[in-house]
Design a protein around this motif. Structure first.
Motif: not given
Length: 244
Positions: A190-192, A195-197, A201-202, A215-216
């Motif tokens: 998961a990207g903290t 800006g897309s998801i 929500l992730q 988480q990255l």
């Protein structure tokens, strides 16, 4: 996985607005670790058609155990494509959609807040399109905050210029009933700063799937900005045992 078990083949499924080259560093590192890696050329035309093509790709281009990695829209394909393929040992989601039956990508995004496609995309007619369908390209303004966060200006320009569009019908189509994440172990990157998801929500999708989450501090293209960390998650999935 025992010492005598064969290493699984890693199948990478890229998402929209990019191609398999976004996983270049990940692929190269996996190869150096002795894994066979195949990169699926995602058509980005329709959810059901792309899923069926991935399922055919798995049947004909792989033997033995398989790990499937899906980025963004690619995540919506891997669960359904693996549902009838017992050789799939694990699913790895990278900033990805993990839909349940009947959910579309637009449904999932709207559940996190209203989305207006006209404010995000240039919509381009394409030959022989079904009525009302269009190709979607991310507009220049939202490209960095929505898609290319964390990339250098040079890289942003490169990714913007070579966008591979996805169709409107692909992101609006409901997911199929059978999803392998209900029974197959999964991992989620998961990207903290995605800006897309949105992160919430992730994490909601990952929790529902029972995924092990990493988480990255990254945007939507974690495999580009943090290839070592993404590779580590894939290797963890590949060495974590057989499908139950």
């Amino acid at each position: 996985m025992t010492g005598t078990s064969p290493k699984p083949t890693i199948v990478i499924v890229h998402g929209a607005w990019t191609d398999a080259s976004s996983f270049t560093e990940v692929q190269q590192t996996l190869t150096r670790h002795g894994y066979d890696v195949l990169e699926f050329a995602n058509p980005l035309r329709s959810l059901s058609g792309d899923t069926d093509y991935l399922a055919s790709f798995l049947r004909t281009r792989t033997t033995g155990p398989v790990i499937i990695v899906g980025h963004s829209y690619g995540g919506a394909l891997i669960g359904a494509a693996a549902a009838h393929e017992a050789r799939v040992r694990a699913l790895v989601y990278v900033n990805a959609f993990v839909p349940a039956e009947g959910e579309s990508l637009l449904d999932l995004l709207n559940s996190a807040g209203p989305v207006d496609p006209s404010q995000l995309f240039d919509m381009v007619p394409y030959p022989d399109a079904p009525e009302g369908d269009l190709d979607l390209y991310i507009q220049r303004g939202p490209f960095e905050p929505a898609f290319a966060t964390g990339l250098s200006e040079e890289k942003q320009t490169e990714f913007y210029a070579r966008q591979r569009p996805i169709t409107l019908r692909a992101v609006a189509a409901p997911a199929s009933a059978e999803q392998a994440w209900r029974t197959v172990p999964s991992w989620y990157v998961a990207g903290t700063r995605d800006g897309s998801i949105p992160l919430a929500l992730q994490l909601r999708m990952a929790e529902r799937a029972g995924s092990a989450v990493t988480q990255l501090e990254s945007g939507h293209l974690s495999m580009v900005t943090h290839p070592s960390e993404v590779t580590e998650v894939i290797i963890t999935a590949a060495t974590s045992g057989d499908r139950s």
